[in-house]
Design a protein around this motif. Structure first.
Motif, PDB file in Angstrom:
ATOM      1  N   ARG A   4     -75.393  46.835  39.113  1.00  0.00           N
ATOM      2  CA  ARG A   4     -75.409  46.156  37.803  1.00  0.00           C
ATOM      3  C   ARG A   4     -76.008  44.755  37.876  1.00  0.00           C
ATOM      4  O   ARG A   4     -76.143  44.077  36.855  1.00  0.00           O
ATOM      5  N   GLY A   5     -76.352  44.307  39.090  1.00  0.00           N
ATOM      6  CA  GLY A   5     -76.969  42.997  39.234  1.00  0.00           C
ATOM      7  C   GLY A   5     -75.995  41.851  39.315  1.00  0.00           C
ATOM      8  O   GLY A   5     -76.395  40.681  39.155  1.00  0.00           O
ATOM      9  N   HIS A   6     -74.714  42.135  39.555  1.00  0.00           N
ATOM     10  CA  HIS A   6     -73.708  41.087  39.652  1.00  0.00           C
ATOM     11  C   HIS A   6     -73.602  40.585  41.093  1.00  0.00           C
ATOM     12  O   HIS A   6     -73.588  41.379  42.039  1.00  0.00           O
ATOM     13  N   SER A   7     -73.529  39.296  41.258  1.00  0.00           N
ATOM     14  CA  SER A   7     -73.409  38.728  42.604  1.00  0.00           C
ATOM     15  C   SER A   7     -71.981  38.757  43.111  1.00  0.00           C
ATOM     16  O   SER A   7     -71.742  38.738  44.326  1.00  0.00           O
ATOM     17  N   ASP A   8     -71.009  38.794  42.194  1.00  0.00           N
ATOM     18  CA  ASP A   8     -69.595  38.822  42.568  1.00  0.00           C
ATOM     19  C   ASP A   8     -68.992  40.197  42.314  1.00  0.00           C
ATOM     20  O   ASP A   8     -69.465  40.946  41.449  1.00  0.00           O
ATOM     21  N   VAL A   9     -67.948  40.525  43.070  1.00  0.00           N
ATOM     22  CA  VAL A   9     -67.206  41.766  42.876  1.00  0.00           C
ATOM     23  C   VAL A   9     -65.898  41.422  42.174  1.00  0.00           C
ATOM     24  O   VAL A   9     -65.016  40.785  42.754  1.00  0.00           O
ATOM     25  N   ASN A  10     -65.803  41.837  40.908  1.00  0.00           N
ATOM     26  CA  ASN A  10     -64.629  41.512  40.100  1.00  0.00           C
ATOM     27  C   ASN A  10     -63.870  42.767  39.707  1.00  0.00           C
ATOM     28  O   ASN A  10     -64.473  43.803  39.430  1.00  0.00           O
ATOM     29  N   ILE A  11     -62.561  42.652  39.667  1.00  0.00           N
ATOM     30  CA  ILE A  11     -61.703  43.751  39.217  1.00  0.00           C
ATOM     31  C   ILE A  11     -60.388  43.176  38.719  1.00  0.00           C
ATOM     32  O   ILE A  11     -59.808  42.286  39.350  1.00  0.00           O
ATOM     33  N   MET A  12     -59.940  43.659  37.572  1.00  0.00           N
ATOM     34  CA  MET A  12     -58.669  43.237  36.986  1.00  0.00           C
ATOM     35  C   MET A  12     -58.566  41.715  36.879  1.00  0.00           C
ATOM     36  O   MET A  12     -57.543  41.105  37.223  1.00  0.00           O
ATOM     37  N   GLU A  13     -59.666  41.106  36.434  1.00  0.00           N
ATOM     38  CA  GLU A  13     -59.733  39.648  36.231  1.00  0.00           C
ATOM     39  C   GLU A  13     -59.519  38.869  37.527  1.00  0.00           C
ATOM     40  O   GLU A  13     -58.988  37.761  37.526  1.00  0.00           O
ATOM     41  N   ARG A  14     -59.929  39.472  38.638  1.00  0.00           N
ATOM     42  CA  ARG A  14     -59.866  38.798  39.936  1.00  0.00           C
ATOM     43  C   ARG A  14     -61.184  39.022  40.671  1.00  0.00           C
ATOM     44  O   ARG A  14     -61.841  40.041  40.489  1.00  0.00           O
ATOM     45  N   ARG A  15     -61.565  38.053  41.509  1.00  0.00           N
ATOM     46  CA  ARG A  15     -62.798  38.156  42.285  1.00  0.00           C
ATOM     47  C   ARG A  15     -62.453  38.437  43.747  1.00  0.00           C
ATOM     48  O   ARG A  15     -61.610  37.770  44.343  1.00  0.00           O
ATOM     49  N   ILE A  16     -63.127  39.442  44.320  1.00  0.00           N
ATOM     50  CA  ILE A  16     -62.898  39.806  45.719  1.00  0.00           C
ATOM     51  C   ILE A  16     -63.704  38.871  46.616  1.00  0.00           C
ATOM     52  O   ILE A  16     -64.920  38.754  46.436  1.00  0.00           O
ATOM     53  N   PRO A  17     -63.079  38.204  47.592  1.00  0.00           N
ATOM     54  CA  PRO A  17     -63.814  37.314  48.512  1.00  0.00           C
ATOM     55  C   PRO A  17     -64.879  38.084  49.286  1.00  0.00           C
ATOM     56  O   PRO A  17     -64.690  39.246  49.641  1.00  0.00           O
ATOM     57  N   LYS A  18     -66.006  37.427  49.542  1.00  0.00           N
ATOM     58  CA  LYS A  18     -67.117  38.088  50.226  1.00  0.00           C
ATOM     59  C   LYS A  18     -66.773  38.495  51.656  1.00  0.00           C
ATOM     60  O   LYS A  18     -67.289  39.494  52.167  1.00  0.00           O
ATOM     61  N   ASP A  19     -65.875  37.750  52.324  1.00  0.00           N
ATOM     62  CA  ASP A  19     -65.523  38.124  53.690  1.00  0.00           C
ATOM     63  C   ASP A  19     -64.788  39.457  53.729  1.00  0.00           C
ATOM     64  O   ASP A  19     -64.918  40.223  54.691  1.00  0.00           O
ATOM     65  N   LEU A  20     -64.023  39.760  52.664  1.00  0.00           N
ATOM     66  CA  LEU A  20     -63.350  41.054  52.583  1.00  0.00           C
ATOM     67  C   LEU A  20     -64.349  42.183  52.353  1.00  0.00           C
ATOM     68  O   LEU A  20     -64.174  43.294  52.858  1.00  0.00           O
ATOM     69  N   ILE A  21     -65.388  41.895  51.578  1.00  0.00           N
ATOM     70  CA  ILE A  21     -66.430  42.898  51.332  1.00  0.00           C
ATOM     71  C   ILE A  21     -67.160  43.214  52.636  1.00  0.00           C
ATOM     72  O   ILE A  21     -67.402  44.386  52.971  1.00  0.00           O
ATOM     73  N   TYR A  22     -67.506  42.183  53.405  1.00  0.00           N
ATOM     74  CA  TYR A  22     -68.147  42.394  54.705  1.00  0.00           C
ATOM     75  C   TYR A  22     -67.236  43.194  55.633  1.00  0.00           C
ATOM     76  O   TYR A  22     -67.680  44.074  56.372  1.00  0.00           O
ATOM     77  N   LYS A  23     -65.955  42.863  55.601  1.00  0.00           N
ATOM     78  CA  LYS A  23     -64.995  43.556  56.463  1.00  0.00           C
ATOM     79  C   LYS A  23     -64.894  45.024  56.085  1.00  0.00           C
ATOM     80  O   LYS A  23     -64.825  45.904  56.959  1.00  0.00           O
ATOM     81  N   ALA A  24     -64.889  45.308  54.767  1.00  0.00           N
ATOM     82  CA  ALA A  24     -64.807  46.694  54.299  1.00  0.00           C
ATOM     83  C   ALA A  24     -66.007  47.507  54.774  1.00  0.00           C
ATOM     84  O   ALA A  24     -65.861  48.640  55.253  1.00  0.00           O
ATOM     85  N   PHE A  25     -67.207  46.927  54.663  1.00  0.00           N
ATOM     86  CA  PHE A  25     -68.408  47.628  55.129  1.00  0.00           C
ATOM     87  C   PHE A  25     -68.411  47.768  56.650  1.00  0.00           C
ATOM     88  O   PHE A  25     -68.848  48.791  57.191  1.00  0.00           O
TER      89      PHE A  25
END
Length: 456
Positions: free
Chosen positions: A341-362
């Motif tokens: 969708r072209g969004h730089s941030d990962v948002n869910i339920m009015e909260r933003r997921i930290p990028k370090d968690l995204i890297y860890k998940a991958f």
């Protein structure tokens, strides 16, 4: 200033152990428990024929129990004596709770203080976000486990009372309740049949599946539910775990029901009620239990594929389930969707997921896929079985699930050792293993120039 040789040795010992990080301690602890369990299962009076298991088989069984997997190379009921079965049950309980949590409970009972290192080990073991209030968490987990396993044991004992009589039904209730809550999947039904003869039994199927779900969701989620007592006030972690678990269970049930509806080898000849009940159980089991209510070898290839995906995803963090965990799966899906969708941030339920968690998940996912593919390649060299059967076995071991298409008892000695290693890695956690083997170097004193490359 006097400095004795004894004091020098003590200081050396302290420095040596300080070099071992919590991840390494956790891995070593599980390893030593596996060795102890192996030696106990090799004792002559642990088996009914009084001939001890060979080392490879005992190692496999002990690893499967301590890693709460459920894959077995010998039938539990017909092979082991009461002593051997109790050893397995204790290993399952220790593996589910975590040896460090039991150590802390013993220390608290003896009135000893709990140091920082032990608190860090519990944090590592359960993937907790912080060490704050960790003793309260351990106490809650212990009480929660006893209560839930006790309720499950009572229900199962009453149900089996007329079939097996007392006190055998009580023992069966305790064994299967512990096995189910800890997502182990060991059973005493005999002849590798698991709970297939109870496929349409409402009480047994719902009791076991409820224990599996509760144990697999994670202790921290239930602690959060007890504290907040409101869905809106729950942490983002708890909301994601509960929502993703619900979606996977419902979707899995619908897919299994549809794919197996006309299959006479599984649920094709069942009544509509039994079809729904069995489909639901087979959707819950891969998350990650080890029981089965239908003949797994008769599943369609499509159902095997769905089961493999569910096994790889697993359950919630901080519980008894394996796999990459539902939170990891959810974060990856959210990251991909937001990037599309072209969004730089990962948002869910009015909260933003930290990028370090995204890297860890991958990182967890790529690392896990790599392990699965590597072990799969090794088994193609050592075992004579179709690719789908080998893949099913590998993912079941990695996800500490324990269901099989019938390959486990036929594994070669090399295959048994390889699968044992995979179960160990799946229980301790792929990222924990990576951290345990890596050098402790969290800082990078320099950065290279940035340059873009083409993707896709």
């Amino acid at each position: 200033m006097h400095f004795s040789l004894k004091r020098a040795k003590e200081l050396y010992h302290d420095v040596k152990w300080k070099r071992i990080n919590p991840a390494q301690t956790l891995a070593l602890g599980f390893f030593f428990l596996i060795i102890i369990g192996t030696l106990l299962l090799m004792l002559p009076f642990a088996t009914k024929d009084r001939h001890h298991l060979d080392f490879i088989d005992a190692l496999f069984e002990a690893t499967s129990a301590i890693c709460v997997t459920g894959l077995i190379v010998v039938d539990t009921e017909t092979t082991f004596t009461l002593f051997g079965q109790i050893v397995l049950m204790i290993l399952i309980q220790i593996g589910g709770l975590g040896f460090m949590s039991l150590g802390i409970l013993i220390a608290l009972f003896l009135g000893k203080n709990i140091g920082l290192k032990r608190r860090l080990l519990i944090q590592e073991s359960w993937n907790l976000l912080s060490i704050g209030g960790i003793i309260k968490v351990v106490k809650f987990v212990f009480r929660f486990t006893i209560i839930i396993e006790g309720i499950g044991a009572i229900i199962l004992a009453i149900r089996w009372g007329g079939e097996y009589g007392f006190p055998l039904s009580i023992y069966y209730g305790i064994f299967h309740s512990i096995s189910a809550f800890n997502n182990a999947g060991f059973d005493l039904m005999g002849h590798f049949q698991s709970v297939t003869k109870y496929a349409g039994d409402f009480t047994i199927i719902l009791t076991l599946s409820s224990l599996l779900i509760i144990g697999g969701i994670g202790y921290t989620v239930f602690l959060d539910v007890v504290k907040k007592k409101s869905i809106k006030k729950l942490s983002l972690h708890s909301k994601i775990v509960l929502l993703t678990t619900l979606i996977l269970n419902v979707l899995g049930t619908l897919l299994i029901f549809t794919l197996e509806y006309h299959n006479p080898g599984t649920i094709g000849d069942y009544s509509l009620k039994d079809k729904i009940l069995s489909s639901y159980f087979q959707a819950v089991v891969p998350r990650t239990a080890g029981f089965n209510a239908v003949n797994m070898s008769e599943l369609t290839l499509s159902s095997q594929f769905i089961t493999i995906i569910l096994m790889f995803i697993g359950g919630g963090s901080g519980g008894t389930a394996g796999g990459i965990k539902v939170t990891t799966f959810a974060i990856i899906l959210l990251a991909v969707w937001n990037h599309i969708r072209g969004h730089s941030d990962v948002n869910i339920m009015e909260r933003r997921i930290p990028k370090d968690l995204i890297y860890k998940a991958f990182t967890i996912t790529v690392y896990s896929v790599s392990i699965v593919l590597l072990i799969l390649f090794i088994l193609t060299l050592t075992e004579k079985a179709p690719m789908n059967v080998l893949l099913f076995e590998v993912v079941s071991a990695f996800g500490t699930v324990g269901i099989s298409l019938g390959l486990t008892p036929e594994l070669s000695d090399v295959g048994k050792v390889v699968i044992s290693i995979l179960m160990f890695m799946g229980r301790v956690g792929p990222l924990t293993i990576a951290f345990a083997l890596a050098k402790a170097n969290n800082t990078q004193p320099y950065k290279y120039p940035e340059e873009r490359i083409m993707l896709g």
